[in-house]
Structures are given as structure tokens and as C-alpha cells.
Design a protein around this motif. Sequence first.
Motif, PDB file in Angstrom:
ATOM      1  N   LEU A 159       0.846  -1.211   0.000  1.00 28.59           N
ATOM      2  CA  LEU A 159       0.000   0.000   0.000  1.00 28.59           C
ATOM      3  C   LEU A 159       0.871   1.247   0.000  1.00 28.59           C
ATOM      4  O   LEU A 159       0.641   2.188  -0.756  1.00 28.59           O
ATOM      5  CB  LEU A 159      -0.898   0.023   1.239  1.00 28.59           C
ATOM      6  CG  LEU A 159      -2.161  -0.826   1.246  1.00 28.59           C
ATOM      7  CD1 LEU A 159      -2.931  -0.591   2.533  1.00 28.59           C
ATOM      8  CD2 LEU A 159      -3.042  -0.514   0.042  1.00 28.59           C
ATOM      9  N   ILE A 160       1.884   1.241   0.875  1.00 24.86           N
ATOM     10  CA  ILE A 160       2.768   2.408   0.980  1.00 24.86           C
ATOM     11  C   ILE A 160       3.470   2.676  -0.338  1.00 24.86           C
ATOM     12  O   ILE A 160       3.605   3.815  -0.763  1.00 24.86           O
ATOM     13  CB  ILE A 160       3.813   2.182   2.100  1.00 24.86           C
ATOM     14  CG1 ILE A 160       3.137   2.186   3.463  1.00 24.86           C
ATOM     15  CG2 ILE A 160       4.911   3.219   2.033  1.00 24.86           C
ATOM     16  CD1 ILE A 160       4.065   1.818   4.594  1.00 24.86           C
ATOM     17  N   ARG A 161       3.908   1.595  -0.992  1.00 23.18           N
ATOM     18  CA  ARG A 161       4.762   1.790  -2.157  1.00 23.18           C
ATOM     19  C   ARG A 161       3.994   2.012  -3.449  1.00 23.18           C
ATOM     20  O   ARG A 161       4.493   2.681  -4.348  1.00 23.18           O
ATOM     21  CB  ARG A 161       5.687   0.590  -2.329  1.00 23.18           C
ATOM     22  CG  ARG A 161       6.903   0.732  -1.432  1.00 23.18           C
ATOM     23  CD  ARG A 161       7.411  -0.597  -1.020  1.00 23.18           C
ATOM     24  NE  ARG A 161       8.773  -0.524  -0.520  1.00 23.18           N
ATOM     25  CZ  ARG A 161       9.248  -1.373   0.375  1.00 23.18           C
ATOM     26  NH1 ARG A 161       8.486  -2.321   0.862  1.00 23.18           N
ATOM     27  NH2 ARG A 161      10.495  -1.263   0.791  1.00 23.18           N
ATOM     28  N   ALA A 162       2.814   1.416  -3.599  1.00 22.36           N
ATOM     29  CA  ALA A 162       2.146   1.478  -4.902  1.00 22.36           C
ATOM     30  C   ALA A 162       0.970   2.460  -4.927  1.00 22.36           C
ATOM     31  O   ALA A 162       0.444   2.754  -5.995  1.00 22.36           O
ATOM     32  CB  ALA A 162       1.685   0.088  -5.339  1.00 22.36           C
ATOM     33  N   TYR A 163       0.568   2.971  -3.763  1.00 17.27           N
ATOM     34  CA  TYR A 163      -0.546   3.928  -3.741  1.00 17.27           C
ATOM     35  C   TYR A 163      -0.180   5.199  -4.493  1.00 17.27           C
ATOM     36  O   TYR A 163       0.940   5.719  -4.350  1.00 17.27           O
ATOM     37  CB  TYR A 163      -0.907   4.298  -2.299  1.00 17.27           C
ATOM     38  CG  TYR A 163      -1.874   5.459  -2.227  1.00 17.27           C
ATOM     39  CD1 TYR A 163      -3.237   5.249  -2.328  1.00 17.27           C
ATOM     40  CD2 TYR A 163      -1.409   6.766  -2.104  1.00 17.27           C
ATOM     41  CE1 TYR A 163      -4.127   6.313  -2.293  1.00 17.27           C
ATOM     42  CE2 TYR A 163      -2.285   7.839  -2.065  1.00 17.27           C
ATOM     43  CZ  TYR A 163      -3.645   7.601  -2.157  1.00 17.27           C
ATOM     44  OH  TYR A 163      -4.516   8.662  -2.133  1.00 17.27           O
ATOM     45  N   ASP A 164      -1.115   5.676  -5.266  1.00 21.46           N
ATOM     46  CA  ASP A 164      -0.917   6.932  -5.990  1.00 21.46           C
ATOM     47  C   ASP A 164      -2.287   7.612  -6.000  1.00 21.46           C
ATOM     48  O   ASP A 164      -3.270   7.012  -6.443  1.00 21.46           O
ATOM     49  CB  ASP A 164      -0.445   6.606  -7.411  1.00 21.46           C
ATOM     50  CG  ASP A 164      -0.326   7.846  -8.281  1.00 21.46           C
ATOM     51  OD1 ASP A 164      -0.745   8.942  -7.840  1.00 21.46           O
ATOM     52  OD2 ASP A 164       0.175   7.715  -9.406  1.00 21.46           O
ATOM     53  N   PRO A 165      -2.388   8.858  -5.517  1.00 18.42           N
ATOM     54  CA  PRO A 165      -3.713   9.488  -5.414  1.00 18.42           C
ATOM     55  C   PRO A 165      -4.412   9.613  -6.765  1.00 18.42           C
ATOM     56  O   PRO A 165      -5.642   9.700  -6.825  1.00 18.42           O
ATOM     57  CB  PRO A 165      -3.411  10.869  -4.816  1.00 18.42           C
ATOM     58  CG  PRO A 165      -1.954  11.089  -4.984  1.00 18.42           C
ATOM     59  CD  PRO A 165      -1.326   9.731  -4.992  1.00 18.42           C
ATOM     60  N   GLU A 166      -3.622   9.574  -7.853  1.00 20.48           N
ATOM     61  CA  GLU A 166      -4.230   9.737  -9.178  1.00 20.48           C
ATOM     62  C   GLU A 166      -4.616   8.413  -9.822  1.00 20.48           C
ATOM     63  O   GLU A 166      -5.031   8.381 -10.986  1.00 20.48           O
ATOM     64  CB  GLU A 166      -3.278  10.517 -10.098  1.00 20.48           C
ATOM     65  CG  GLU A 166      -3.017  11.945  -9.630  1.00 20.48           C
ATOM     66  CD  GLU A 166      -4.320  12.679  -9.281  1.00 20.48           C
ATOM     67  OE1 GLU A 166      -5.289  12.599 -10.065  1.00 20.48           O
ATOM     68  OE2 GLU A 166      -4.365  13.307  -8.196  1.00 20.48           O
ATOM     69  N   MET A 167      -4.456   7.310  -9.088  1.00 14.81           N
ATOM     70  CA  MET A 167      -4.739   6.008  -9.717  1.00 14.81           C
ATOM     71  C   MET A 167      -6.223   5.857 -10.031  1.00 14.81           C
ATOM     72  O   MET A 167      -7.085   6.460  -9.391  1.00 14.81           O
ATOM     73  CB  MET A 167      -4.190   4.861  -8.860  1.00 14.81           C
ATOM     74  CG  MET A 167      -4.899   4.582  -7.578  1.00 14.81           C
ATOM     75  SD  MET A 167      -3.826   3.685  -6.351  1.00 14.81           S
ATOM     76  CE  MET A 167      -3.041   2.409  -7.314  1.00 14.81           C
ATOM     77  N   SER A 168      -6.494   5.025 -11.062  1.00 13.38           N
ATOM     78  CA  SER A 168      -7.886   4.754 -11.450  1.00 13.38           C
ATOM     79  C   SER A 168      -8.503   3.780 -10.452  1.00 13.38           C
ATOM     80  O   SER A 168      -7.800   3.148  -9.662  1.00 13.38           O
ATOM     81  CB  SER A 168      -7.915   4.143 -12.853  1.00 13.38           C
ATOM     82  OG  SER A 168      -7.333   2.853 -12.813  1.00 13.38           O
TER      83      SER A 168
END
Lengths: 243, 243
Positions: A159-168
Amino acid sequence: MTYCVGLKLGRGMAFMSDTRTNAGVDSIATFRKMFSWTKPGERVIVLLAAGNLATTQAVVSLLDERAKAPQDRSPSLLETPSMYQTARVVGNLLKEVITGSAPAGQSQDAFGASFILGGQIKGTEPRLFMIYPEGNFVEAGDDTPFFQIGEVKYGKPILIRAYDPEMSFAEAAKLLMVSFDSTVKANLSVGLPLDLLFYERDSFEIGFQQRITADNAYYRTISSGWSDALRAAFKSLPDFPMS
Amino acid sequence: MTYCVGLKLGRGMAFMSDTRTNAGVDSIATFRKMFSWTKPGERVIVLLAAGNLATTQAVVSLLDERAKAPQDRSPSLLETPSMYQTARVVGNLLKEVITGSAPAGQSQDAFGASFILGGQIKGTEPRLFMIYPEGNFVEAGDDTPFFQIGEVKYGKPILIRAYDPEMSFAEAAKLLMVSFDSTVKANLSVGLPLDLLFYERDSFEIGFQQRITADNAYYRTISSGWSDALRAAFKSLPDFPMS
């Protein structure tokens, strides 16, 4: 145990929860831990529950009753003027139920529970809260844009590494499934099926909701694919220089 | 907290331990948690410690004293006839120290500690044990070829997926570093420097030993490389089908 995650995204929110409850490894059952209340076009409220099942069911039942009987003295979930006030209603109810369950003077720990609460009310921004057994709560912000409750450790690194606020939402669902798969593989008290829900900002309706069972083709692809991808990632790094 | 891992491999054993001890987040210190005793050509014994520092230091000091004074009534670590008997000596000593530390009738939990014990004595196979605060212990086998103590959750998924009994020491060191990096990033009470040790089967000497500090070039490569590799692995999986 339990595992629930609420992610705040640029385009809205994504929620996932498992459904396993247990009182010892020889007493397991399946219970829904994701609840939602909607007033179409005006508000959507989503609640994820972890902890003592009697406590969380009592809170949800009381919230349901109040949502149906607006003359009740406490403002119903469909009447609160803001998400902050909604979190207060849920928090106060949680504290009441826990306090009422524990025999006087004894520890309340066994009756503890916590919630992730997310949603949006017309005229305000989408907001995401984590509510503690004491009834108080914290809100997600840009620095900490997601909350986990229950068995949080195994699924946190990805979660920490792959989360991106702009993700679909499709990417967010993938992230949630990887995080849940790592947890399900490591802790018997977290188990399928999983409940998945997306809320698109300013839509004021539930955008997508699905129960993911163990025979879900996509879940199986992720579960086996993530093991292979992790091993490949590991192989791609240089070995330790022995000299 | 602490994080220690002992891996049993086809070619021997690999050990890693962190060095952070803490009594609250405002009271941290660096202490070695990896200890070894060698009788060259005859035996190598490696001990990794987690738990109450006073307890683990007392056990190690007593083991040291006994290793130096063979007339002591308990067999010294350099005299035990087998690794099983070595584990019994360490386990009994651990139980004694814990029992002696706790005030009579009170809980011993605060004084608890556990050990990973590995090594080989000439004429027998290499063996790896986990020793509990109660003094009893379990041995690693083919199904469970490694032990972790301390903060075990964050670093476990990669151990389960990438461990291979036939891996080289250079690959094992990479695996340990990835597992420790995930843990260090998630829990402030696990910290660098790390101690790394390899024991090659039937060598009866310590094959390789190094302290990995925060400025170690290889550790930094792994630490940043693993984040990138994880994100790439995540991207390689298909997104959730929304319809």
C-alpha cells in the motif's frame, strides 16, 4: 481478526473488507463488515468494521434504526449536516455500546471495535475517518491518504509503495487485492469473500460494488500472479557481493 | 522490538539480526543481538536474541562464563554432545533467568525473551531451533526452514515467496536484506546496523560475518531498488476489470 482498507483517491474512494470472523480457529464464520447508507443525489456513507462482532453489529443496527426513524433524538446518518458530524454520531454510538457491554469496573478491551468511515455529503468534500473504540477519530489527509483496521501489517508495504492518489479505480482495486492477498495468505483469521466498493466523488451514489469470492477469476490471477511478480522482482535485484 | 531471522539452506545457514533496542520511542540504543561460539573444526553455535535486553544479556553472559569454565555443573556450549542438548542448555538458562527476574507470584511477561539457535557439531547435521521464554523449543524442518523472532510480519511475505533451499549465500543475503528493509521501513523499533552471518555446512567455522551500516552501498541499492521493483511488479499485473 479482520482486514479492512479505505483509500482516498483524487477521483473518490475505494473500500475493501474481508468477511471472516472467528472466536478461536475452530469457530469461524462469514459476516459482512462493509455497510453503506445512501440518499441518492445527496449523500453516500460507507462504514467498515473491525473488532468485537457483537459491538459492531449493535452499532450498525442502531445506525440503521436511527436512519429509519428520523424522530430519534440523535441525528440519523441521513440527516447529519457534515461527515465530521457523521463521524461523531458513529463514534459516540460505538463508545456507548462498548461501555454498555463491559461489566462495571471491568476492562472494556474484549468489547472493543473500530471503524473506517468514508463518504460525501452534498456541498462538502469527500472525507475519510478512522474511529477508535474510545469514540474519537482521525481524518485521512494528503500525507496519510488511507486507513487500515484489523490485521494491518502484512498488506501495508505494498500500500505504501504502490498507492498513488491519481490512480484509477481499476488500479486501486488491483492494489487492494494484492494487499488483501498477502494478508489472507499469512493470517488464517482473514478470509474470502471480499467486499469491494468504489465511490466516485460528487456522484452521491455508490459507483460499483462487488463481492469477490475465492473462485473469482481476477482474484486468482492476482493471487498467483503476485507471487510470480514478487519472485521476478526479487531476481531482478543484484546478489550480495560476498567479498 | 527486534527483528532476527535464521534460514536453513542446503549449503548451510544464514542469519541476520538488527541492533535496535528501545524502551519507548525516546529511549533507543544499539546492542548486538547476534552471538556465536566456535571450536574450530568441531562446532559452531550461533544465537539470535529478541525480547527483554536484561534477560538476553544475562543468558549470553552465563553461556559465556560456562563456555570458559568447563568445571561448571551445566555442560558448556562448547561441550554439549549435540545441538539438541545445546538448545536444552540455552532453554533452561533462559527459563531460569526469566523466573529469577520476575517478583514472586507476578507475571513474567515483561522479562520474556526468545532465541533462534543454529549450528553444527562434528558428526551431526546442522540444526536450527527457536527457543521460547518457557525454555522449550522447536526445530526447523523442510516444511518450515526458517525462523523469525521479534517484528516478524512485515518481512514474512517475501521470505515465504522467495526462499529456496538451494539458494546461494549471496542470494540468501539479498533475501534477508529485502525482508529487513521492509521491516525497518515499517517499524521504528527495528533499525540498522544489521549483523549478517553465514555458516557453510561441515565447515565448522564461521564463513562470513559483516555488520551492515546505513551507508552500506549494497543495502542502499536493495532498499531503493526493492521499492522500484515492487512498483514494477505491481504495474505488470492486469488492472481490475470494471465491468
